[in-house]
Design a protein around this motif. Structure first.
Motif, short mmCIF file in Angstrom:
data_model
loop_
_atom_site.label_atom_id
_atom_site.label_comp_id
_atom_site.label_asym_id
_atom_site.label_seq_id
_atom_site.Cartn_x
_atom_site.Cartn_y
_atom_site.Cartn_z
N VAL A 141 0.11 6.93 -6.94
CA VAL A 141 -1.34 6.75 -6.99
C VAL A 141 -1.92 7.25 -8.31
CG1 VAL A 141 -1.95 8.90 -5.85
CG2 VAL A 141 -3.41 6.93 -5.58
N LEU A 148 -7.40 -5.86 1.41
CA LEU A 148 -7.38 -5.56 2.84
C LEU A 148 -8.77 -5.18 3.33
CD1 LEU A 148 -5.52 -5.22 5.30
CD2 LEU A 148 -5.35 -2.83 4.71
N SER A 170 -5.74 -2.54 -1.58
CA SER A 170 -6.82 -1.89 -0.82
C SER A 170 -8.06 -2.77 -0.79
CB SER A 170 -7.20 -0.55 -1.43
OG SER A 170 -6.15 0.32 -1.35
N LEU A 212 0.83 -1.21 0.00
CA LEU A 212 0.00 0.00 0.00
C LEU A 212 0.86 1.25 0.00
CD1 LEU A 212 -2.73 -1.10 2.51
CD2 LEU A 212 -3.13 -0.42 0.18
N MET A 226 -2.31 0.43 -5.97
CA MET A 226 -2.94 0.74 -4.68
C MET A 226 -4.29 0.03 -4.60
SD MET A 226 -2.36 2.99 -2.10
CE MET A 226 -3.36 3.31 -0.65
N LEU A 227 -4.94 -0.08 -5.75
CA LEU A 227 -6.32 -0.56 -5.77
C LEU A 227 -6.43 -1.99 -5.24
CD1 LEU A 227 -9.26 -0.07 -6.75
CD2 LEU A 227 -8.61 -1.23 -8.83
N PRO A 285 -2.63 3.48 -10.54
CA PRO A 285 -3.62 3.28 -9.48
C PRO A 285 -3.86 1.82 -9.14
CG PRO A 285 -4.64 4.07 -11.51
CD PRO A 285 -3.18 4.19 -11.70
N ASN A 295 0.82 3.94 -2.88
CA ASN A 295 0.41 5.31 -2.61
C ASN A 295 1.38 6.32 -3.22
OD1 ASN A 295 -1.62 6.86 -1.14
ND2 ASN A 295 0.18 7.72 -0.16
#
Lengths: 317, 507
Positions: B466, B480, B477, B459, B473-474, B470, B463
Motif C-alpha cells: 500500500v 469496486l 478500490s 485488492l 490498491m486505488l 498505492p 494491500n
C-alpha cells in the motif's frame, strides 16, 4: 415472557447442536494433516487422536467431543499452528484483541450514528437530510477494505499519525496500544455509523408522522417534548435490540479488518486455522461464530419483548 | 335572444339512430412495467447509477478483449509499477509517466539516474521535487550536503539490467536488433575496471573516490566500457552505440552462456512486440491493472448474476411451497432455514472448498457455498407475498373453478409478487459481489487459475504494497466502490419504482 425467552433459548440450543454435528462430521471427514515425525508434540497429538477415537464412527467421535467439552471444557489440542497446546487456551488468548477493537468502535459509533439519524429525520427533506442520507447510502455500499486502504494510506502513511499495524503485546489499555488500534477502529466505524443512522432515520420519520404525535402536540406539548418523550421512545423499540445485537457481535469482529491491520484476534486465528489446516481450532471457531450469530439473533428477539409491552402482550396470547 | 318562440326547425334530436355508449378510451393504457419505469426515471440518482453501472459492465466485457493484454501477460520485472503510457509521458503533462517520488536521494544516486539518461536516451528523472540542504562537518569545516526528492519514471529508471543468455537466444536478440535498430544490448562493464560500482548494472562511468562521477574537459561522463576481448562471450555482430570506437565488448562469458547489460525497456519490446503501456499501472504479478480489473469484474458480475438466478429459482419454489401450504409444512421448512442460516458463511465456504474443490473445481464449489444459504432471503420474501395473496378472493374464485395447487401457486399468486421478488434480486447481486470479493481477498477461495484474477485478489495484492504502490490498491478500490454504490442505488430505485404503495406519492 420468561417462558417465551426460555423457549427461544432451548430452540436456539437445538439449532446450534445440529449445526455443530454437521460441521463436526464434515471437518472430521477431511484428511488429517501430516504431523512432523521428529517433533516432540507429534506423539502427544497422536495419542490424543487415538483417545478421541479418530478411527471410530463419526457419531462416536462426536460423543467423545461433546463429552470432553461438557465434562472438562476440553476442545482438543492444536495440531499444526501451536502444536500440543490446548485449543481453548490459544483461543482465549486471542479474544481480547478482537473485543477491544470492536468495543472501542461501537462505543463511539452507535451514539454518533443514532444522533445523525435523528438529525436527518428531524430535518427531513432539507439539504441536511439529503446529505446525510446520500452519505449513508454510499458508506453502506462501499466494502470495509476500501476504508482500510484509505485510512492506511492517508492517516498512517502520508500523515504518519498512527502506526500501520496493531502493536503486539497484551497491554490493551496503554496509550501506545490505543494509538495503534485507532486505524482499525475507524475502518470498522463507518459501516456501523451508517447502519444505525439509516435505521434511526427510517424509524423516526415513520413515528414522527404518526397520529399520536399529532395528539401529543394538540394536548400542548412542545415539539421537543413530543419528540423526546414520544417519538424517540417509540423509535428506540427498534434501535435498542440492534444495539444489543451489535454488542454480541463485538466478539466476532471482522475477518478482513483483522487481516489488514494484523490484529492478533480470533479472525486471524480462524484464517490461519483454515490455511494451516488446523482442524481443532477451526472447529472451535466454527462453534464460536455460530454461537455468536445465533445469540445475536436471540438477544434481538428477546429484547424486543422486554422493551415493547405490545410485543410482550402479544406473545402471551 | 328570444327564448319563448324558438322555431321548431331549430330543434334536433341528440341521438336518433345511434346507440349511446361510453367513448372508447383514446389514451394508451399504461402497463405495470411502463408505470414502474416512469417512476424509476423520476429518481435522478438511480438513473445516474444505472448509466454508470452500464458503463462498468461494458468496461468489464470489452476491456479484457480490447487492451491486447491477457491474464497470462505477466511481466516478471515491471511489477507494482505506476501508470505509464509512453506517448503521453513524453508530452510532459505530469500524468501517466510512471511517476514515483524517491525521497532523500544523495548525489551519487542522482548521478546514476543521470547516467542512465545519458546512456539509454530515456531520462528517468521527471522532476526534482525538493532539495534538502544539510550542513555536515567535514575536515573541520561545515559544508552543505544536498539530498533530493526526485520524481522518477520507474520504467526508465529500471534501465539497464544484467541478463544471461545462451548462444541461441543471444544470436536471436542480435538479429532482432539488426532488424529493428533498437539497441537492447549495451556494452559490458567489467567489475575490475570499476570496483566502486559494486556490481550495479547501471554504472558505466568513471567515478571519483567520493563516489561522484568523474567528468572530462567538456563536462561529460567518462565511459569505462569493457575492452577485454579475451573475456568476451559469444560473438557480437550487431548494432553498436554511436560513440563506440569499435573495440567495446558487449558481453562477458559466464559458464557456457553470456552475461550482458540489457536495457530492460527495449528488451520488453523485444519480448512483447510493443512498448510497455499500462493505463492503471501493473500489479504485483506484473499484470496490466486495467485489464486485470476488467477480468475480475467480468467474473464477479457473471458469477453474481448466476448465483442470484439460482437463488431466485430455489427461493421462489421453496417460499411458494412454504407460503401456500402454511401450517406444519411451513414450520418444518422454516426450521431447515433456521439451521442453514445459522452456519457462518466463512465456514460454509471453507468446508465446500476443502471437500469439493478437488472433485468439481473451485468455482462450482464456491457457487454451491453461495447457493446453500443464499436462497433463504428470497424464500422468506416469496413466502410473505404468498401469505399476502393466498386468502384473496381471486384465489378463491380460481380454486372454485377447479385450479390445481400448482396452477394457483405459479399462475395466480406468483405473478402478483414477481415485481418485488425481481427487484430484491437486483439488491442481492451487490451482496454476492461483496461476499465473493471478501472471500477471495481473504484467500479462502483462490480463483486466479480460473478467472485470471479477481477484484478481491487484486485488492489483497495491492494491500500488501500500500505504501510503495498505492495505485495497485486505488484502482480496484474505486472500481469496486463505484460498482457497489451504483448497484445499491439502482436496486433501491427499482424497488421504490416497483413498490405499488409508493405509486402516486411524491415524498
Amino acid at each position: 415472557m420468561f417462558k417465551y425467552a426460555l423457549q427461544r433459548i432451548v430452540y436456539m440450543f437445538f439449532v446450534f447442536m445440529i449445526i455443530t454435528v454437521m460441521c463436526f462430521v464434515l471437518i472430521r471427514m477431511l484428511p488429517l494433516p501430516q504431523l512432523p515425525p521428529e517433533d516432540v508434540h507429534s506423539l502427544q497429538i497422536q495419542m490424543r487422536r487415538e483417545q478421541l477415537g479418530y478411527n471410530k464412527p463419526y457419531l462416536v467421535q462426536f460423543w467423545y467431543f461433546i463429552r470432553n467439552i461438557f465434562t472438562k471444557w476440553d476442545w482438543g489440542l492444536s495440531e499444526t499452528l501451536y502444536p500440543g497446546r490446548e485449543v481453548w487456551s490459544v483461543f482465549v488468548e486471542k479474544l481480547p484483541a478482537t473485543m477491544i477493537v470492536n468495543l472501542y468502535s461501537i462505543l463511539w459509533t452507535i451514539p454518533v450514528g443514532i444522533a445523525l439519524g435523528i438529525w436527518a429525520a428531524l430535518k427531513k427533506n432539507t439539504w441536511i437530510d439529503y446529505t446525510i442520507s446520500t452519505l449513508t447510502m454510499v458508506v453502506i455500499s462501499v466494502p470495509s477494505f476500501v476504508y482500510a486502504f484509505l485510512i492506511q494510506y492517508i492517516l498512517c502513511y502520508k500523515l504518519q499519525w498512527f502506526p500501520f499495524l496493531m502493536k503486539g503485546g497484551t497491554d490493551y489499555f496503554s496509550w501506545a496500544m490505543f494509538k495503534s488500534i485507532v486505524p482499525p477502529i475507524l475502518a470498522l466505524s463507518f459501516g456501523v455509523i451508517a447502519g444505525f443512522c439509516r435505521t434511526t432515520r427510517a424509524e423516526l420519520t415513520e413515528v414522527l408522522t404518526s397520529e399520536f404525535m399529532l395528539l401529543a402536540r394538540t394536548k400542548g406539548l412542545t415539539k421537543t417534548q413530543a419528540t423526546v418523550r414520544h417519538a424517540l421512545r417509540n423509535c428506540f423499540v427498534v434501535i435498542v435490540p440492534g444495539i444489543f445485537g451489535e454488542f454480541i457481535g463485538i466478539l466476532g469482529g471482522s475477518l478482513i479488518i483483522e487481516r489488514i491491520f494484523s490484529i492478533p484476534g480470533v479472525g486471524g486465528l480462524t484464517l490461519n486455522a483454515i490455511n494451516g489446516p488446523d482442524y481443532n481450532i477451526f472447529m472451535l471457531s466454527t462453534c464460536f461464530y455460530t454461537a455468536i450469530g445465533l445469540a445475536a439473533g436471540l438477544v434481538v428477539d428477546i429484547s424486543y419483548g422486554f422493551i415493547d409491552p405490545r410485543i410482550r402482550m402479544g406473545s402471551k396470547k | 335572444m328570444e327564448y319563448e318562440k324558438i322555431p321548431a326547425e331549430k330543434f334536433r334530436f341528440v341521438q336518433e339512430n345511434e346507440r349511446i355508449h361510453d367513448k372508447e378510451l383514446q389514451t394508451k393504457a399504461r402497463g405495470f412495467f411502463a408505470d414502474a419505469m416512469l417512476r424509476f426515471r423520476k429518481n435522478k440518482s438511480s438513473v445516474i447509477a444505472a448509466w454508470i453501472l452500464l458503463f462498468l459492465v461494458l468496461y468489464s466485457i470489452f476491456v479484457p478483449l480490447l487492451t491486447g493484454y491477457t491474464a497470462d501477460d505477466k511481466d516478471p520485472m515491471y511489477n507494482n509499477f505506476p501508470p505509464f503510457i509512453p506517448s503521453i509521458a513524453d508530452k510532459g503533462w505530469g500524468i501517466l509517466n510512471g511517476s514515483k517520488i524517491l525521497d532523500s536521494q544523495n548525489d551519487s544516486s542522482l548521478a546514476v539516474l543521470k547516467g542512465t539518461a545519458i546512456e539509454t536516451g530515456k531520462d528517468p528523472i521527471n522532476e526534482i521535487v525538493k532539495v534538502h540542504e544539510t550542513l555536515v562537518k567535514r575536515r573541520g569545516q561545515w559544508v552543505p550536503q544536498y539530498s533530493y526528492d526526485v520524481d522518477v519514471n520507474r520504467y526508465y529508471a529500471f534501465g539497464i539490467q544484467y541478463r544471461t543468455f545462451n548462444a541461441n537466444d543471444y544470436k536471436r536478440l542480435q538479429e532482432w536488433q539488426n532488424e529493428t535498430g533498437i539497441q537492447v544490448i549495451y556494452p559490458y562493464v567489467e567489475p575490475e575496471d570499476l570496483p566502486a560500482a559494486k556490481d550495479n548494472p547501471k554504472m558505466w562511468f568513471e567515478l571519483n573516490r567520493d563516489g561522484t562521477p568523474k567528468l572530462d574537459d567538456d563536462g561529460n561522463y567518462i565511459p569505462v566500457y569493457s575492452t577485454h576481448t579475451e573475456k568476451q562471450g559469444f560473438e557480437y555482430d550487431s548494432i553498436r552505440l554511436p560513440n563506440d570506437p569499435g573495440d567495446w565488448v558487449y558481453s562477458t562469458a559466464k559458464a557456457g552462456a553470456v552475461q550482458c547489460r540489457i536495457l530492460y525497456y527495449n528488451y520488453y519490446i523485444y519480448l512483447n512486440g510493443h512498448e510497455p503501456s499500462y493505463l492503471m499501472g501493473t500489479n504485483v504479478m506484473g499484470m496490466d491493472m486495467f485489464t486485470a480489473i476488467g477480468l475480475g469484474a467480468r467474473f464477479s458480475l457473471i458469477f453474481a448474476i448466476l448465483v442470484s438466478a439460482i437463488n431466485l429459482s430455489i427461493g421462489a419454489v421453496y417460499g411458494a411451497v412454504q407460503g401456500y401450504y402454511g401450517g406444519w409444512v411451513d414450520m418444518t421448512l422454516d426450521r431447515i432455514c433456521d439451521v442453514l442460516s445459522g452456519v457462518p458463511f466463512v465456514v460454509v465456504t471453507t468446508l465446500f472448498q476443502l471437500h469439493l474443490a478437488q472433485k468439481v473445481g473451485v468455482v462450482p464449489s464456491f457457487l454451491f457455498a453461495f447457493v446453500l444459504t443464499g436462497w433463504i432471503g428470497m424464500a422468506a420474501l416469496t413466502r410473505r407475498q404468498f401469505y399476502r395473496f393466498k386468502s384473496q378472493e381471486f384465489i378463491l374464485a380460481a380454486r372454485t373453478l377447479g385450479a390445481s395447487d400448482k396452477r394457483l401457486m405459479f399462475k395466480h399468486i406468483f405473478p402478483n409478487g414477481i415485481g418485488s421478488i425481481i427487484t430484491s434480486c437486483a439488491l442481492t447481486i451487490p451482496g454476492v459481489i461483496g461476499s465473493e470479493t471478501s472471500m477471495t481477498y481473504l484467500g479462502i477461495v483462490n480463483l486466479s487459475a480460473f478467472a485470471g484474477t479477481t477484484i478481491g485478489t487484486l485488492l489483497a495484492q495491492g494491500n500488501a504494497a500500500v505504501t510503495t504502490a498505492p495505485h495497485a490498491m486505488l484502482w480496484p478500490s474505486i472500481f469496486l466502490g463505484l460498482l457497489m454504490i451504483c448497484f445499491n442505488l439502482f436496486g433501491n430505485g427499482l424497488r421504490d419504482a416497483f413498490n405499488p404503495t409508493t405509486r402516486g406519492i411524491d415524498d
